[in-house]
Design an enzyme around this catalytic site. Structure first.
Site, PDB file in Angstrom:
ATOM      1  N   THR A  27       0.877  -1.173   0.000  1.00  0.00           N
ATOM      2  CA  THR A  27       0.000   0.000   0.000  1.00  0.00           C
ATOM      3  C   THR A  27       0.912   1.219   0.000  1.00  0.00           C
ATOM      4  OG1 THR A  27      -0.013   0.168   2.403  1.00  0.00           O
ATOM      5  CG2 THR A  27      -1.746  -1.172   1.409  1.00  0.00           C
ATOM      6  N   ALA A  60       3.333  -1.304   5.007  1.00  0.00           N
ATOM      7  CA  ALA A  60       2.642  -0.134   5.555  1.00  0.00           C
ATOM      8  C   ALA A  60       3.647   1.013   5.605  1.00  0.00           C
ATOM      9  CB  ALA A  60       2.111  -0.450   6.951  1.00  0.00           C
ATOM     10  N   VAL A  86       7.550  -2.532   7.342  1.00  0.00           N
ATOM     11  CA  VAL A  86       7.591  -1.070   7.429  1.00  0.00           C
ATOM     12  C   VAL A  86       8.190  -0.515   6.131  1.00  0.00           C
ATOM     13  CG1 VAL A  86       8.402   0.914   8.745  1.00  0.00           C
ATOM     14  CG2 VAL A  86       7.877  -1.234   9.942  1.00  0.00           C
ATOM     15  N   LYS A  87       7.382   0.321   5.482  1.00  0.00           N
ATOM     16  CA  LYS A  87       7.804   0.879   4.192  1.00  0.00           C
ATOM     17  C   LYS A  87       8.432   2.248   4.408  1.00  0.00           C
ATOM     18  CE  LYS A  87       5.750   0.853  -0.425  1.00  0.00           C
ATOM     19  NZ  LYS A  87       4.480   1.013  -1.129  1.00  0.00           N
ATOM     20  N   ILE A  88       9.666   2.382   3.959  1.00  0.00           N
ATOM     21  CA  ILE A  88      10.480   3.566   4.246  1.00  0.00           C
ATOM     22  C   ILE A  88      10.934   4.192   2.925  1.00  0.00           C
ATOM     23  CG2 ILE A  88      12.679   4.309   5.302  1.00  0.00           C
ATOM     24  CD1 ILE A  88      11.201   3.099   7.492  1.00  0.00           C
TER      25      ILE A  88
END
Ligand code: E4P
Length: 221
Positions: A27, A60, A86-88
């Site tokens: 997402t 996310a 965890v999307k960074i």
């Protein structure tokens, strides 16, 4: 190659999951906004709902762009469910955050990657996934698939464990070419997945088989 669906739409996630071939979900803030999901609690609830549908990694994305903010937000997201990744973003503080989460054993997806150098940095920082956006490169007349090839070569040269997640996949040919090149994962819309099903010879062949079966069944009555 793993198949992720790139959407925050629960119906589409369910449809892909029902096919039995879905490995995860990506997402981003734009996709959440498209579904009308706003406000911290609603976003959190939405991630939880996605994790209940799919047994696989769910990316996310953090909104913060400073190191401390990304760590605080990422820790909160990671606590939601064991499948949260965890999307960074690929920025200076993002590299530091990737290293932090990697040292803690928390999965990460380095997003907004558009060059081999950025992918090399993400791997050095221990990202679980690196997301080169191939469709957006194609949009500006740059070959997105060539970037996947370059990253594949670099990662193989040094046995980096970071998985290449071909992102911004737009259509079935992207999926097939990513598989030929050896991307570890692709993420795209439902249409890019279900489009793989289609072939006119399958449709006409099946229609012929069913018609022949019906004829011989009628003759044997
Ligand atoms: C990846 O994680 C992104 O959400 C996504 O693939 C972006 O795709 P787009 O270029 O179609 O917006």
């Amino acid at each position: 190659m793993k198949f992720f669906i790139d959407t925050a739409n629960l119906d589409q996630i369910r449809e892909a999951q029902d096919l039995g071939i879905l490995d995860g979900v990506t997402t981003n803030p734009s996709l959440m906004a498209k579904e009308g999901i706003t406000g911290e609690q609603n976003v959190i609830n939405h991630y939880k709902a996605i994790c209940e549908i799919v047994d696989g990694d769910v990316s996310a994305e953090v909104i913060a762009t400073d190191y401390e903010g990304m760590i605080a937000e990422g820790m909160k997201l990671a606590d939601l469910h064991e499948n949260i990744v965890v999307k960074i973003p690929m920025i200076k503080d993002g590299i530091k955050a990737l290293k932090y989460f990697s040292d803690k054993g928390i999965k990460t997806n380095c997003t907004l990657v558009f060059s081999a150098g950025q992918a090399l940095l993400a791997a050095k920082a221990g990202a679980t996934y690196v997301s080169p956006f191939i469709g957006r490169l194609d949009d500006i007349s740059t070959n997105g698939l060539q970037l996947i090839e370059q990253i594949r070569l670099i990662y193989d040269n040094y046995a980096f464990e970071t998985e290449i997640l071909a992102a911004s996949v737009r259509h079935t040919m992207h999926v097939i070419e990513c598989a030929e090149i050896g991307a570890d994962v692709m993420t795209g819309p439902l249409s890019a997945i279900t489009g793989l099903l289609k072939h006119p010879l399958t449709d006409s062949g099946l229609a012929q088989f069913l018609a022949d079966h019906a004829k011989s069944a009628a003759a044997n009555k």
